[in-house]
Design a protein around this motif. Sequence first.
Motif, PDB file in Angstrom:
ATOM      1  N   GLY A  22       0.829  -1.206   0.000  1.00 30.15           N
ATOM      2  CA  GLY A  22       0.000   0.000   0.000  1.00 30.15           C
ATOM      3  C   GLY A  22       0.853   1.240   0.000  1.00 30.15           C
ATOM      4  O   GLY A  22       1.715   1.407   0.863  1.00 30.15           O
ATOM      5  N   GLY A  23       0.620   2.129  -0.960  1.00 28.14           N
ATOM      6  CA  GLY A  23       1.481   3.291  -1.126  1.00 28.14           C
ATOM      7  C   GLY A  23       0.799   4.610  -0.865  1.00 28.14           C
ATOM      8  O   GLY A  23       1.210   5.647  -1.417  1.00 28.14           O
ATOM      9  N   SER A  24      -0.240   4.613  -0.015  1.00 27.70           N
ATOM     10  CA  SER A  24      -0.836   5.886   0.384  1.00 27.70           C
ATOM     11  C   SER A  24      -0.080   6.400   1.602  1.00 27.70           C
ATOM     12  O   SER A  24       1.061   6.010   1.851  1.00 27.70           O
ATOM     13  CB  SER A  24      -2.323   5.701   0.657  1.00 27.70           C
ATOM     14  OG  SER A  24      -2.967   6.946   0.843  1.00 27.70           O
ATOM     15  N   GLU A  45       1.883  -0.464  -4.655  1.00 30.16           N
ATOM     16  CA  GLU A  45       0.594   0.212  -4.575  1.00 30.16           C
ATOM     17  C   GLU A  45      -0.327  -0.326  -5.669  1.00 30.16           C
ATOM     18  O   GLU A  45       0.074  -0.416  -6.837  1.00 30.16           O
ATOM     19  CB  GLU A  45       0.770   1.721  -4.729  1.00 30.16           C
ATOM     20  CG  GLU A  45      -0.477   2.524  -5.053  1.00 30.16           C
ATOM     21  CD  GLU A  45      -1.594   2.341  -4.035  1.00 30.16           C
ATOM     22  OE1 GLU A  45      -2.771   2.358  -4.451  1.00 30.16           O
ATOM     23  OE2 GLU A  45      -1.308   2.164  -2.827  1.00 30.16           O
ATOM     24  N   TYR A 123       9.276   2.636  -5.253  1.00 32.69           N
ATOM     25  CA  TYR A 123       7.814   2.739  -5.280  1.00 32.69           C
ATOM     26  C   TYR A 123       7.293   2.165  -6.598  1.00 32.69           C
ATOM     27  O   TYR A 123       7.673   2.611  -7.679  1.00 32.69           O
ATOM     28  CB  TYR A 123       7.394   4.202  -5.143  1.00 32.69           C
ATOM     29  CG  TYR A 123       5.924   4.419  -4.876  1.00 32.69           C
ATOM     30  CD1 TYR A 123       5.458   4.658  -3.591  1.00 32.69           C
ATOM     31  CD2 TYR A 123       4.992   4.396  -5.913  1.00 32.69           C
ATOM     32  CE1 TYR A 123       4.117   4.874  -3.336  1.00 32.69           C
ATOM     33  CE2 TYR A 123       3.642   4.603  -5.674  1.00 32.69           C
ATOM     34  CZ  TYR A 123       3.220   4.843  -4.384  1.00 32.69           C
ATOM     35  OH  TYR A 123       1.877   5.046  -4.133  1.00 32.69           O
ATOM     36  N   ASP A 125       3.795   1.481  -8.537  1.00 32.94           N
ATOM     37  CA  ASP A 125       2.345   1.623  -8.576  1.00 32.94           C
ATOM     38  C   ASP A 125       1.761   0.708  -9.656  1.00 32.94           C
ATOM     39  O   ASP A 125       2.463   0.188 -10.509  1.00 32.94           O
ATOM     40  CB  ASP A 125       1.932   3.073  -8.790  1.00 32.94           C
ATOM     41  CG  ASP A 125       2.426   3.640 -10.102  1.00 32.94           C
ATOM     42  OD1 ASP A 125       3.238   2.978 -10.774  1.00 32.94           O
ATOM     43  OD2 ASP A 125       2.013   4.754 -10.458  1.00 32.94           O
ATOM     44  N   ASP A 157      -2.678  -1.108   3.459  1.00 32.00           N
ATOM     45  CA  ASP A 157      -3.555  -0.924   2.300  1.00 32.00           C
ATOM     46  C   ASP A 157      -4.927  -0.371   2.672  1.00 32.00           C
ATOM     47  O   ASP A 157      -5.915  -0.612   1.982  1.00 32.00           O
ATOM     48  CB  ASP A 157      -3.683  -2.219   1.503  1.00 32.00           C
ATOM     49  CG  ASP A 157      -4.117  -3.420   2.335  1.00 32.00           C
ATOM     50  OD1 ASP A 157      -4.073  -3.319   3.576  1.00 32.00           O
ATOM     51  OD2 ASP A 157      -4.502  -4.444   1.753  1.00 32.00           O
TER      52      ASP A 157
END
Length: 397
Positions: A22-24, A45, A123, A125, A157
């Motif tokens: 999860g990349g938030s 992500e 990162y 996505d 996530d």
Amino acid sequence: MRERSVLAVTPVSDIKSAGVVGGSLGGLFQAVALAELGVDVTVWERSAGRPDDRGAGIVLQPSVAWFLSTFCGVDPDRISVPVTHRQFFSRDGRSHHTLMEQRMISWGAIYASLRDRLDSARYHDGQPVTAVTPRPGGVDVHVGDAVHRVDLAIIADGSASRHRGLVAPDGAPRYAGYVAYRGVIDETELPEGLSAVFRDRFSFYDGDRTQFLCYFIPGDFGATAPGSRRANWVWYVRADAAGLDRITTDRDGTAHGLSLPPGLIAPQVHAELLDRARTLLPEPLRLLVEHTRDPFAQAILDGRVSRMRKDRRLLTGDAAFVVRPHTAASAEKAAADAITLFTALQQLPSLEAALEAWERNRLAEGNALYRHGVGLGQRLGLNSPSSAAAAAGEATP
């Protein structure tokens, strides 16, 4: 990449690699902090592309401000908007004020600061994680046909986490019985004179089982000068399960479940929102709703877990505790999760001791915020009878 922070750090010998699911914000806080410790971090992500900067506003809380300054080299005052007073409206549009200094920031400004701090090669996505499986001394993270072997896995996530149950099967969030309509308006698009009504103010209106609040947040690229900001508003409205489904079904008939992104509101739902604003809101707040092109919405959820780790898999951010927006603590909680883990890994003698201390601290904080949010909803008359009864009947994990 910005210059490295001035933190004096000691590399963690027990953890050489970490995978973040999860990349938030929750995942990025953890990734940036672990990278600072010298850990080889990879973030996966599910969504593709960099999110739009026109997201919702956030009250800038101490842990977020400290994280941005210490880990990212960003002065939080430069990318946030100050308020000096709280403003309380009555139904006839009159208001009174109390002194209350705070700073307001946007989701996008925090996200950009974290992404800019993290090496882009870390990162990934558009790459959903399909499994997170333990192995002796580590975790295997499955992404497509690839299996990535890491020493520690961070599950970040979000509230709709697909992997929460691997650590805490009891933690699925529950609908609280109301939604938050949201809107963001460029300051230049506000009706004449309205900017002055909200300038330097965090504004509130508490009606019958409803609440409306608004404040200015940064505009494009973190701009904070008057005229370049955005007005951000939130309106809490009760809705049963059928009403939620209707609100979050878009103009093309596609159901989005627990949230509706900007630009997709169905015409009839939008018309009903405008009618509600004309009937229930003081004039300055009604004008905000009427001048918002693309209102969006999210379900208000309650979620808490009885544990935040299992072997070397950790839950963080909204994948662990989902607290109500009234607490203004979702981003703060995620930042504190990362800061606490960073500190425990540096200061405690073993990985097991560090993870145990981290979990104990974060469970206590998460449960306190959970109860606080439910209490605020109850005082505002927003809780559905079923959510209030269920929350009252739960034993504290």
